[in-house]
Design an enzyme around this catalytic site. Structure first.
Site, mmCIF file in Angstrom:
data_model
loop_
_atom_site.group_PDB
_atom_site.id
_atom_site.type_symbol
_atom_site.label_atom_id
_atom_site.label_comp_id
_atom_site.label_asym_id
_atom_site.label_seq_id
_atom_site.Cartn_x
_atom_site.Cartn_y
_atom_site.Cartn_z
ATOM 1 N N LYS A 253 -2.015 -9.086 -8.366
ATOM 2 C CA LYS A 253 -1.359 -7.825 -8.301
ATOM 3 C C LYS A 253 0.205 -7.957 -8.617
ATOM 4 C CE LYS A 253 -1.032 -3.368 -5.614
ATOM 5 N NZ LYS A 253 -1.314 -2.794 -4.228
ATOM 6 N N SER B 229 -4.433 1.298 -4.695
ATOM 7 C CA SER B 229 -3.475 1.034 -5.799
ATOM 8 C C SER B 229 -3.663 -0.355 -6.648
ATOM 9 C CB SER B 229 -2.019 1.114 -5.183
ATOM 10 O OG SER B 229 -1.714 -0.153 -4.264
ATOM 11 N N SER C 9 -5.600 0.160 -0.147
ATOM 12 C CA SER C 9 -5.470 -0.222 -1.622
ATOM 13 C C SER C 9 -6.040 -1.496 -2.211
ATOM 14 C CB SER C 9 -3.938 -0.505 -1.895
ATOM 15 O OG SER C 9 -3.512 0.637 -2.330
HETATM 16 N N1 GLN Z 1 -3.360 5.451 -1.228
HETATM 17 C C1 GLN Z 1 -2.256 5.041 -0.326
HETATM 18 C C2 GLN Z 1 -1.104 5.303 -0.692
HETATM 19 O O1 GLN Z 1 -0.498 5.919 -1.716
HETATM 20 C C3 GLN Z 1 -2.443 3.602 0.058
HETATM 21 C C4 GLN Z 1 -1.735 2.786 -0.885
HETATM 22 C C5 GLN Z 1 -1.746 1.223 -0.522
HETATM 23 O O2 GLN Z 1 -2.610 0.834 0.261
HETATM 24 N N2 GLN Z 1 -0.937 0.562 -1.231
HETATM 25 O O3 GLN Z 1 0.118 5.245 0.056
#
Ligand code: GLN
Length: 498
Positions: free
Chosen positions: A100, A175, A199
């Site tokens: 990532k 994400s 994420s």
């Molecule tokens: N969807 C969550 C957020 O927007 C989690 C994102 C993540 O785990 N990086 O914060």
């Protein structure tokens, strides 16, 4: 080229559209490493196969922000040479992996899918990257994400959208959507993601692969670009549980450069993952089966519980009474920490600097205004608000207190069961564009995953079926802190039985 790769690629690209290729068996990392060890393939062949697959498929999927072809091939060749001459090689020697794009890779662009870091080339490696390099894994490229990991669909990337390999009109989740798609589309057999509120697990569920968020402190965050430091954790994506176990074993462990990294020995997860657990107690929380849960997801989850029953597990009904506050708590804490962490991008210390400005304050605001996307700005504003004098007690401090109650719920639950099973998300992958203009609906889609981050406990997503539209459904298992061994073994039991 590895045998399986060639056949699958050529047969199915001829006769099937991309979106129908996914139910095919993929070669797991564990299997590929076996082939490498037995001399049935080489690191160069696997790396070439991975790069070729990226080249042929990624124009449709959009999983990668950059590839690392020349360096990866040179590294693969060096590993093959070492192996041939009988020198020792690492645990992942010759295995292609995708990362990532929010983990620092020395000499390789690390953008966080943000214009702010569009040209950032880190002068150092994240701890997990050092670990992978020591294990001789081959980094083939950096994957797409929601900008600074803020989002649940990978649509918040400043550069591109990632499409679900199972259906190009659907999101991959987020994400870490690029890392999930890379594995689902067989571009690499494993990848790394980060999980602040789901994420890793949610995109794994949407893409039909395995994704693990370790206990907070199990994996060093050194070199992971910070979003919400008390929640962020790095973990693996894989095609199967055993490969995820192996990858966790490589990246976990103490690192003095992350003060929250915990100094505990790393169990040999990959050695025990195949041992079934005797007297397994699987907890189910009544709060997890409520209105809003898609009937097909509920049915797949209940079927998974039947599988556990058939394996002799006891299903224990329990309650996580504070889970209804999880979304509000998470979005206050995550935004507060984000607003503080992202203050460093001022165009001076870090990141994009506006070309035109009239004075220093103007330079800061123009640089930040141009560098950050809408969702990141929304989080910064929310966070600054909840941390500001007069609101701190009512919002941020209260959220910290509720966070403790959420952890207490889990402590009480794990006194009665070994793992908690639940859906990973209330629906299968949603359509591209469906939620992106409705931030609240997008936040609500994290309902099943964010509690684990608030409580610091590990969670895993494993495939448990397909919807009638042919989209993957994920099952989540959560366990007590540092019980990854149990979590992986319980997940493996299900994987094997289903
Ligand atoms: N969807 C969550 C957020 O927007 C989690 C994102 C993540 O785990 N990086 O914060």
């Amino acid at each position: 080229m590895p045998h399986g790769f060639v056949c699958r690629e050529s047969c199915f690209e001829l006769v099937m559209p991309l979106s129908l290729q996914m139910p095919l068996p993929m070669t797991s990392a564990v299997e590929l490493l076996g082939q490498l060890e037995r001399g049935e393939t080489t690191a160069v062949a696997l790396t070439e196969a991975s790069l070729t697959t990226i080249q042929s498929r990624d124009s449709q999927i959009g999983a990668f922000l950059s590839t690392n072809a020349d360096a990866a091939l040179a590294q693969a060749k060096a590993i093959d040479d070492r192996r041939r001459s009988g020198q020792p090689v690492g645990k992942l020697a010759g295995l292609p992996i995708a990362i990532k794009d929010n983990m620092c890779t020395m000499g390789l662009k690390t953008t966080c899918a943000s214009r702010m870091l569009q040209n950032f080339v880190p002068p150092y490696d994240a701890h997990v990257i050092e670990q992978l390099k020591t294990a001789d894994a081959v980094i083939v490229g950096k994957t797409n994400l929601d900008e600074f990991a803020m989002g649940s669909s990978t649509e918040n990337s400043a550069f591109q959208v990632t499409r679900n390999p199972w259906s190009l009109e659907h999101t991959v989740g987020g994400s870490s959507g690029g890392s999930a798609a890379a594995v689902a589309a067989n571009m690499t057999s494993v990848s790394l993601g980060s999980d602040t509120g789901g994420s890793i697990r949610q995109p794994a569920g949407f893409c039909g692969v395995v994704g693990l968020k370790p206990t907070y402190g199990r994996v060093s965050r050194y070199g992971l670009v910070a979003y919400a430091s008390s929640l962020d954790q790095i973990g693996p994506f894989a095609t199967d549980v055993a490969s995820a176990a192996l990858l966790l074993e490589v990246i976990a462990g103490h690192d003095g450069r992350d003060s929250t990294s915990v100094d505990r020995p790393v169990p040999a997860y990959s050695a025990t993952v195949d041992q079934p657990l005797a007297n397994l107690r699987v907890g189910i929380a009544k709060e997890h089966f409520v209105e809003g849960l898609d009937p097909e997801v509920e049915a797949a989850t209940r079927k998974a519980l039947d599988v556990y029953r058939s394996l002799g597990a006891e299903i224990v009904e329990l309650s996580l009474p504070h889970s209804k506050y999880a979304i509000a708590t998470y979005y206050l804490i995550a935004a507060s920490e984000a607003s503080s962490n992202l203050a460093r991008y001022d165009g001076v210390h870090y990141g994009h600097r506006a070309a035109e400005f009239s004075n220093m304050i103007d330079m800061y605001s123009a640089s930040r205004g141009e560098g950050f996307g809408a969702e990141v700005k929304r989080r910064i504003m929310l966070g600054n608000y909840s941390l500001s004098a007069g609101y701190y007690d009512a919002y941020y401090l209260k959220a910290l207190k509720v966070r403790r109650l959420i952890r207490n719920d889990f402590d009480a639950a794990f006194a009665k069961c070994d793992v908690i099973a639940s859906p990973i998300a209330s629906t299968p992958a949603f359509k591209l564009g469906a939620l992106v203009n409705d931030p609240l609906a997008m936040y609500l889609s994290d309902i099943y995953t964010i509690s684990a981050n608030l409580a610091g406990i590990p969670g895993i997503s494993i495939p448990c079926g397909l919807s009638s539209a042919g989209l993957p459904i994920g099952l989540q298992l959560q366990a007590g802190p540092f019980e990854e061994d149990k979590l992986l073994r319980a997940a493996r039991m299900f994987e094997r039985a289903s």
